[in-house]
Design a protein around this motif. Structure first.
Motif, PDB file in Angstrom:
ATOM      1  N   MET A   3       0.861  -1.190   0.000  1.00 17.68           N
ATOM      2  CA  MET A   3       0.000   0.000   0.000  1.00 17.68           C
ATOM      3  C   MET A   3       0.894   1.235   0.000  1.00 17.68           C
ATOM      4  N   ASP A   4       0.479   2.275  -0.696  1.00 19.80           N
ATOM      5  CA  ASP A   4       1.292   3.488  -0.808  1.00 19.80           C
ATOM      6  C   ASP A   4       1.454   4.228   0.521  1.00 19.80           C
ATOM      7  N   GLU A   5       0.424   4.312   1.356  1.00 18.11           N
ATOM      8  CA  GLU A   5       0.514   4.996   2.643  1.00 18.11           C
ATOM      9  C   GLU A   5      -0.280   4.227   3.691  1.00 18.11           C
ATOM     10  N   LYS A   6       0.194   4.267   4.951  1.00 20.22           N
ATOM     11  CA  LYS A   6      -0.452   3.510   6.025  1.00 20.22           C
ATOM     12  C   LYS A   6      -1.599   4.261   6.689  1.00 20.22           C
ATOM     13  N   VAL A   7      -1.572   5.573   6.656  1.00 16.51           N
ATOM     14  CA  VAL A   7      -2.661   6.368   7.211  1.00 16.51           C
ATOM     15  C   VAL A   7      -3.053   7.395   6.164  1.00 16.51           C
ATOM     16  N   LYS A   8      -4.355   7.466   5.907  1.00 13.58           N
ATOM     17  CA  LYS A   8      -4.863   8.402   4.907  1.00 13.58           C
ATOM     18  C   LYS A   8      -6.006   9.195   5.508  1.00 13.58           C
ATOM     19  N   GLU A   9      -6.188  10.400   5.027  1.00 14.50           N
ATOM     20  CA  GLU A   9      -7.269  11.248   5.512  1.00 14.50           C
ATOM     21  C   GLU A   9      -8.088  11.763   4.334  1.00 14.50           C
ATOM     22  N   SER A  10      -9.396  11.926   4.575  1.00 18.35           N
ATOM     23  CA  SER A  10     -10.271  12.545   3.598  1.00 18.35           C
ATOM     24  C   SER A  10     -11.382  13.240   4.353  1.00 18.35           C
ATOM     25  N   PHE A  11     -12.400  13.679   3.656  1.00 18.79           N
ATOM     26  CA  PHE A  11     -13.475  14.443   4.273  1.00 18.79           C
ATOM     27  C   PHE A  11     -14.826  13.894   3.844  1.00 18.79           C
ATOM     28  N   VAL A  12     -15.844  14.240   4.602  1.00 20.44           N
ATOM     29  CA  VAL A  12     -17.207  13.784   4.336  1.00 20.44           C
ATOM     30  C   VAL A  12     -17.640  14.258   2.949  1.00 20.44           C
ATOM     31  N   LEU A  13     -18.251  13.362   2.182  1.00 20.92           N
ATOM     32  CA  LEU A  13     -18.715  13.541   0.811  1.00 20.92           C
ATOM     33  C   LEU A  13     -17.565  13.693  -0.186  1.00 20.92           C
ATOM     34  N   CYS A  70     -18.017   9.562  -2.193  1.00 18.45           N
ATOM     35  CA  CYS A  70     -19.145   9.893  -1.306  1.00 18.45           C
ATOM     36  C   CYS A  70     -18.888   9.413   0.117  1.00 18.45           C
ATOM     37  N   LEU A  71     -17.737   9.735   0.644  1.00 20.64           N
ATOM     38  CA  LEU A  71     -17.342   9.248   1.963  1.00 20.64           C
ATOM     39  C   LEU A  71     -18.228   9.811   3.068  1.00 20.64           C
ATOM     40  N   ALA A  72     -18.400   9.008   4.100  1.00 24.81           N
ATOM     41  CA  ALA A  72     -19.131   9.409   5.301  1.00 24.81           C
ATOM     42  C   ALA A  72     -18.225   9.141   6.500  1.00 24.81           C
ATOM     43  N   LYS A  73     -18.557   9.730   7.634  1.00 23.35           N
ATOM     44  CA  LYS A  73     -17.763   9.506   8.854  1.00 23.35           C
ATOM     45  C   LYS A  73     -17.680   8.009   9.174  1.00 23.35           C
ATOM     46  N   GLU A  74     -18.741   7.264   8.839  1.00 21.51           N
ATOM     47  CA  GLU A  74     -18.789   5.829   9.112  1.00 21.51           C
ATOM     48  C   GLU A  74     -17.777   5.042   8.278  1.00 21.51           C
ATOM     49  N   ASP A  75     -17.220   5.660   7.238  1.00 20.77           N
ATOM     50  CA  ASP A  75     -16.218   4.986   6.415  1.00 20.77           C
ATOM     51  C   ASP A  75     -14.842   4.983   7.064  1.00 20.77           C
ATOM     52  N   THR A  76     -14.684   5.689   8.166  1.00 19.86           N
ATOM     53  CA  THR A  76     -13.420   5.669   8.892  1.00 19.86           C
ATOM     54  C   THR A  76     -13.141   4.237   9.330  1.00 19.86           C
ATOM     55  N   GLY A  77     -11.908   3.771   9.122  1.00 21.26           N
ATOM     56  CA  GLY A  77     -11.549   2.410   9.532  1.00 21.26           C
ATOM     57  C   GLY A  77     -10.335   1.887   8.799  1.00 21.26           C
ATOM     58  N   TRP A  78     -10.109   0.587   8.941  1.00 23.78           N
ATOM     59  CA  TRP A  78      -8.968  -0.102   8.339  1.00 23.78           C
ATOM     60  C   TRP A  78      -9.410  -0.787   7.055  1.00 23.78           C
ATOM     61  N   TYR A  79      -8.600  -0.632   6.014  1.00 19.85           N
ATOM     62  CA  TYR A  79      -8.894  -1.221   4.711  1.00 19.85           C
ATOM     63  C   TYR A  79      -7.674  -1.996   4.221  1.00 19.85           C
ATOM     64  N   TRP A  80      -7.948  -3.053   3.455  1.00 18.16           N
ATOM     65  CA  TRP A  80      -6.901  -3.913   2.912  1.00 18.16           C
ATOM     66  C   TRP A  80      -7.087  -4.068   1.412  1.00 18.16           C
ATOM     67  N   CYS A  81      -5.971  -4.081   0.678  1.00 24.79           N
ATOM     68  CA  CYS A  81      -6.039  -4.513  -0.713  1.00 24.79           C
ATOM     69  C   CYS A  81      -5.311  -5.853  -0.758  1.00 24.79           C
ATOM     70  N   GLY A  82      -5.806  -6.738  -1.579  1.00 23.92           N
ATOM     71  CA  GLY A  82      -5.227  -8.074  -1.599  1.00 23.92           C
ATOM     72  C   GLY A  82      -5.261  -8.722  -2.969  1.00 23.92           C
ATOM     73  N   ILE A  83      -4.391  -9.739  -3.120  1.00 18.72           N
ATOM     74  CA  ILE A  83      -4.354 -10.562  -4.328  1.00 18.72           C
ATOM     75  C   ILE A  83      -4.794 -11.952  -3.904  1.00 18.72           C
ATOM     76  N   GLN A  84      -5.774 -12.490  -4.602  1.00 17.90           N
ATOM     77  CA  GLN A  84      -6.280 -13.813  -4.249  1.00 17.90           C
ATOM     78  C   GLN A  84      -5.455 -14.886  -4.947  1.00 17.90           C
ATOM     79  N   LEU A  97      -8.081   4.665   7.058  1.00 15.46           N
ATOM     80  CA  LEU A  97      -8.749   5.837   6.502  1.00 15.46           C
ATOM     81  C   LEU A  97      -9.405   6.605   7.632  1.00 15.46           C
ATOM     82  N   ILE A  98      -9.141   7.907   7.673  1.00 16.86           N
ATOM     83  CA  ILE A  98      -9.774   8.786   8.655  1.00 16.86           C
ATOM     84  C   ILE A  98     -10.591   9.810   7.879  1.00 16.86           C
ATOM     85  N   VAL A  99     -11.905   9.817   8.109  1.00 13.41           N
ATOM     86  CA  VAL A  99     -12.796  10.751   7.427  1.00 13.41           C
ATOM     87  C   VAL A  99     -13.166  11.846   8.421  1.00 13.41           C
ATOM     88  N   THR A 100     -12.858  13.091   8.062  1.00 13.73           N
ATOM     89  CA  THR A 100     -13.157  14.232   8.921  1.00 13.73           C
ATOM     90  C   THR A 100     -14.379  14.967   8.403  1.00 13.73           C
TER      91      THR A 100
END
Length: 193
Positions: A3-13, A70-84, A97-100
């Motif tokens: 992953m390019d960055e371990k902590v990311k920030e964005s905003f609502v909507l 269309c991010l919401a505050k509820e989208d704050t959390g841990w996300y993973w990308c993976g190869i099956q 991801l931290i949504v402010t």
């Protein structure tokens, strides 16, 4: 997968993008984006090349570009990308991801998804199905409120009538004149045994 960055920030909507780099020899393997703190128990949101209304995946052959809109505050959390992989543990990496509440509080502009290849602008309008469901819920809520109001009105009306009738009976008993006073002469004779 890296992953390019371990902590990311964005905003609502807002829109957020992440880039997951991988070895080109895995370009034909399915890739996915999932959410959860633990990698083995994360909930898969989307597989490449498929997208959802909320998440778009683009596989370039050596990187998976994930765009969430269309991010919401509820989208704050841990996300993973993976190869099956078949018969092996998936190759995965994570980001938080931290949504402010507003755009002004961002410390990192990267997560806003500006100028990323394959990043498509998405509208935050809800699909028609969701809007119809919202109208149905609103209608049901209004009907329930009307029925509840009618029930409360009916109960209050019944109690008021009952109280009036009790009051009238009490007043009626006290207002009757004593026209007939019982004396031993007026009493009906009792049968003697």
């Amino acid at each position: 997968m890296v992953m390019d960055e371990k902590v990311k920030e964005s905003f609502v909507l807002g829109t957020a993008s992440a880039i997951c780099n991988y070895n080109a020899r895995y370009k034909d393997h399915p890739k996915y984006w999932c959410r959860g703190y633990f990698r083995d128990y994360c909930n898969i949101i989307a597989f490449s090349p498929n997208s959802t209304n909320h998440v778009a995946l683009r596989d370039t052959g050596n990187e998976l570009i994930v765009t969430m809109s269309c991010l919401a505050k509820e989208d704050t959390g841990w996300y993973w990308c993976g190869i099956q992989w078949d018969f092996a543990r998936a190759d995965m990496d994570f980001t938080e991801l931290i949504v402010t509440d507003n755009k002004g509080t961002l410390t990192n502009d990267f997560w806003s998804g500006k100028d990323l290849p394959g990043n498509k602008t998405r509208s935050c309008k809800a699909p028609k199905v969701v809007r119809k469901a919202d109208h149905s819920r609103t209608s049901i809520l209004i009907i329930c409120m009307l029925i509840t109001g009618l029930g409360i009105f009916s109960i209050i009306s019944h109690l008021t009538k009952r109280r009036r009738s009790q009051r009238n009976r009490r007043i009626g008993n006290y207002s009757k004149p004593f026209s007939r006073i019982l004396t031993p002469k007026n009493m009906a004779p009792t049968e003697e045994m």
